[in-house]
Design a protein around this motif. Structure first.
Motif, PDB file in Angstrom:
ATOM      1  N   ILE A 176      23.429  14.943 -25.517  1.00  0.00           N
ATOM      2  CA  ILE A 176      22.959  13.633 -25.051  1.00  0.00           C
ATOM      3  C   ILE A 176      21.861  13.103 -25.964  1.00  0.00           C
ATOM      4  CG2 ILE A 176      21.733  12.427 -23.208  1.00  0.00           C
ATOM      5  CD1 ILE A 176      23.113  14.255 -21.201  1.00  0.00           C
ATOM      6  N   ALA A 177      20.908  13.963 -26.275  1.00  0.00           N
ATOM      7  CA  ALA A 177      19.771  13.543 -27.102  1.00  0.00           C
ATOM      8  C   ALA A 177      20.211  13.146 -28.499  1.00  0.00           C
ATOM      9  CB  ALA A 177      18.738  14.671 -27.166  1.00  0.00           C
ATOM     10  N   TYR A 230      22.424  18.851 -22.821  1.00  0.00           N
ATOM     11  CA  TYR A 230      21.159  18.140 -23.045  1.00  0.00           C
ATOM     12  C   TYR A 230      21.012  17.783 -24.522  1.00  0.00           C
ATOM     13  CZ  TYR A 230      16.118  17.183 -23.048  1.00  0.00           C
ATOM     14  OH  TYR A 230      14.890  16.590 -23.202  1.00  0.00           O
ATOM     15  N   PRO A 283      21.972   4.780 -24.789  1.00  0.00           N
ATOM     16  CA  PRO A 283      21.103   5.323 -25.836  1.00  0.00           C
ATOM     17  C   PRO A 283      19.624   5.057 -25.619  1.00  0.00           C
ATOM     18  CG  PRO A 283      22.271   3.378 -26.626  1.00  0.00           C
ATOM     19  CD  PRO A 283      22.870   3.736 -25.301  1.00  0.00           C
ATOM     20  N   GLY A 338      25.084   9.801 -23.638  1.00  0.00           N
ATOM     21  CA  GLY A 338      24.235   9.486 -24.779  1.00  0.00           C
ATOM     22  C   GLY A 338      24.688   8.245 -25.522  1.00  0.00           C
ATOM     23  N   THR A 344      18.281   7.407 -22.807  1.00  0.00           N
ATOM     24  CA  THR A 344      18.326   8.856 -23.091  1.00  0.00           C
ATOM     25  C   THR A 344      17.625   9.248 -24.392  1.00  0.00           C
ATOM     26  OG1 THR A 344      20.502   8.563 -24.125  1.00  0.00           O
ATOM     27  CG2 THR A 344      20.461   9.199 -21.796  1.00  0.00           C
ATOM     28  N   ALA A 345      17.242   8.279 -25.208  1.00  0.00           N
ATOM     29  CA  ALA A 345      16.587   8.592 -26.484  1.00  0.00           C
ATOM     30  C   ALA A 345      15.336   9.465 -26.339  1.00  0.00           C
ATOM     31  CB  ALA A 345      16.242   7.302 -27.233  1.00  0.00           C
ATOM     32  N   VAL A 401      23.325  12.251 -29.595  1.00  0.00           N
ATOM     33  CA  VAL A 401      24.210  11.086 -29.605  1.00  0.00           C
ATOM     34  C   VAL A 401      23.430   9.801 -29.354  1.00  0.00           C
ATOM     35  CG1 VAL A 401      26.134   9.964 -28.402  1.00  0.00           C
ATOM     36  CG2 VAL A 401      26.265  12.391 -28.994  1.00  0.00           C
ATOM     37  N   SER A 402      22.430   9.863 -28.498  1.00  0.00           N
ATOM     38  CA  SER A 402      21.643   8.657 -28.214  1.00  0.00           C
ATOM     39  C   SER A 402      20.930   8.140 -29.462  1.00  0.00           C
ATOM     40  CB  SER A 402      20.616   8.944 -27.117  1.00  0.00           C
ATOM     41  OG  SER A 402      19.622   9.848 -27.577  1.00  0.00           O
ATOM     42  N   ALA A 430      24.049   6.431 -31.876  1.00  0.00           N
ATOM     43  CA  ALA A 430      25.133   5.704 -31.209  1.00  0.00           C
ATOM     44  C   ALA A 430      25.745   4.647 -32.118  1.00  0.00           C
ATOM     45  CB  ALA A 430      24.617   5.075 -29.919  1.00  0.00           C
ATOM     46  N   ALA A 433      15.173  13.407 -26.946  1.00  0.00           N
ATOM     47  CA  ALA A 433      15.229  14.050 -28.254  1.00  0.00           C
ATOM     48  C   ALA A 433      14.007  14.914 -28.541  1.00  0.00           C
ATOM     49  CB  ALA A 433      15.391  12.991 -29.345  1.00  0.00           C
ATOM     50  N   THR A 480      14.574  18.714 -27.465  1.00  0.00           N
ATOM     51  CA  THR A 480      15.791  19.461 -27.798  1.00  0.00           C
ATOM     52  C   THR A 480      15.485  20.891 -28.246  1.00  0.00           C
ATOM     53  OG1 THR A 480      15.724  18.479 -30.021  1.00  0.00           O
ATOM     54  CG2 THR A 480      17.193  17.454 -28.389  1.00  0.00           C
TER      55      THR A 480
END
Length: 342
Positions: free
Chosen positions: A225-226, A222, A47, A43, A50-51, A228-229, A232, A54, A57
């Motif tokens: 990742i969402a 998952y 970013p 993430g 992987t954004a 943190v992206s 960032a 979101a 989620t």
């Protein structure tokens, strides 16, 4: 990961033959920190790519909670009637101590509003879904842990939004009603659905139980990742500060949970269980709620907590196992000395 191992009786050690579900859960928890760190890095490093994750989620969290519901059985809730006082202590500690510690840390570190709300939201979340396996590895009371997690999770639609409104409402606008509805949709309904599937398709569910810990691992990865992206840039700016707050929040939760049980003269195994339950939060829920109702930055503390509390939980389990080994060695030496004296 709601139920790592079945016990013969509530509060008793696991049966001699470890099931495949147990082995799968223990392996999942062992590698979980590695997977979650990898998710965090994905993430952070990618970013833009992987954004878009979101927007899904809430679905990922619903899948995690459905898997948790499938692992639950009626005896898990029957323990509320058989042993209400330690469960009540654990739930009260969960929704009193952790929010209080969160507010104190926000004040001491003078966190900006978005990060402050994120820390408070983590403190107001129910018990973590991997706490039951950590309790098992720590030689705690697994049956009690499962019930504590289940009860605190089912109470989340009430306590999490109300506590967040009360403690964070002056920092950012908090729509407690909308948050409560989100928790019902993402937590309560999937858990109830999982319980029904377990009841209706019992023989089929037994075959898939070993896979469920991995569902939780992948689902939380998952979410991380969402989240943190979307934050960032702020990780570079405030990452060390958030990590310090998370480590203190988690560590104080372990300590306060343990000593709360000891103050009420509960045995060591119950104290260990309460320690784990209070210290480990459902950071996946906190991250999803923060991203949906506040901002990706507000979800950052929960994402960091997801990484840290699984690492610290494993270390805590090692510490408790070391203490148990020392106590067993001491008891054996006392028995030998007593036998020689006779």
């Amino acid at each position: 990961m709601a139920e790592p191992v079945k016990t013969e009786q509530p509060g008793q050690p696991p049966a001699a033959g470890r099931s495949s579900e147990d082995r799968s859960a223990r392996i999942a928890v062992t590698v979980f920190p590695v997977i979650i760190i990898a998710a965090f890095l994905i993430g952070f490093l990618f970013p833009t790519q992987t954004a878009p994750l979101a927007q899904y989620t809430s679905i990922a969290l619903g899948v995690i909670m459905f898997a948790m519901g499938i692992t639950l059985t009626i005896p898990d809730f029957a323990l509320v009637i058989k042993r209400p006082l330690p469960i009540l202590l654990g739930v009260i500690a969960q929704y009193v101590l952790m929010p209080a510690v969160a507010v104190a840390l926000v004040f001491v570190f003078q966190l900006p509003p978005e990060l402050a709300v994120g820390v408070i939201l983590v403190g107001c979340a129910p018990g973590g879904t991997s706490s039951n396996v950590i309790t098992y590895l720590a030689k705690g009371d697994v049956a009690l842990s499962v019930t504590m997690t289940s009860v605190s999770t089912l109470l989340a639609p009430i306590f999490t939004p109300l506590l967040t409104l009360w403690l964070a409402g002056t920092l950012l606008p908090v729509d407690a009603g909308s948050m409560a509805m989100s928790i019902v949709q993402m937590v309560l309904i999937p858990i109830v659905a999982g319980l029904l599937v377990r009841w209706l398709l019992r023989s089929w569910v037994e075959k898939v139980l070993p896979l469920l810990p991995w569902v939780s691992v992948l689902g939380i990865s998952y979410v991380v990742i969402a989240v943190v992206s979307g934050s960032a840039d702020r990780i570079v700016e405030a990452g060390l500060l958030v990590l310090a707050v998370v480590i203190l929040h988690n560590g104080l939760g372990y300590l306060l949970g343990y000593f709360a049980a000891r103050v009420f003269k509960y045995p060591e195994r119950v104290a260990r269980t309460t320690s784990v339950e209070v210290g480990m939060q459902n950071s996946g829920l906190a991250a999803t709620l923060a991203a949906a109702h506040f901002s990706p930055v507000a979800a950052l503390p929960a994402a960091v907590f997801s990484v840290w509390h699984n690492i610290s939980g494993g270390l805590l389990a090692l510490f408790f196992r070391y203490r148990s080994a020392r106590q067993e060695k001491h008891d054996l030496e006392v028995q030998k000395a007593h036998s020689n004296a006779q």
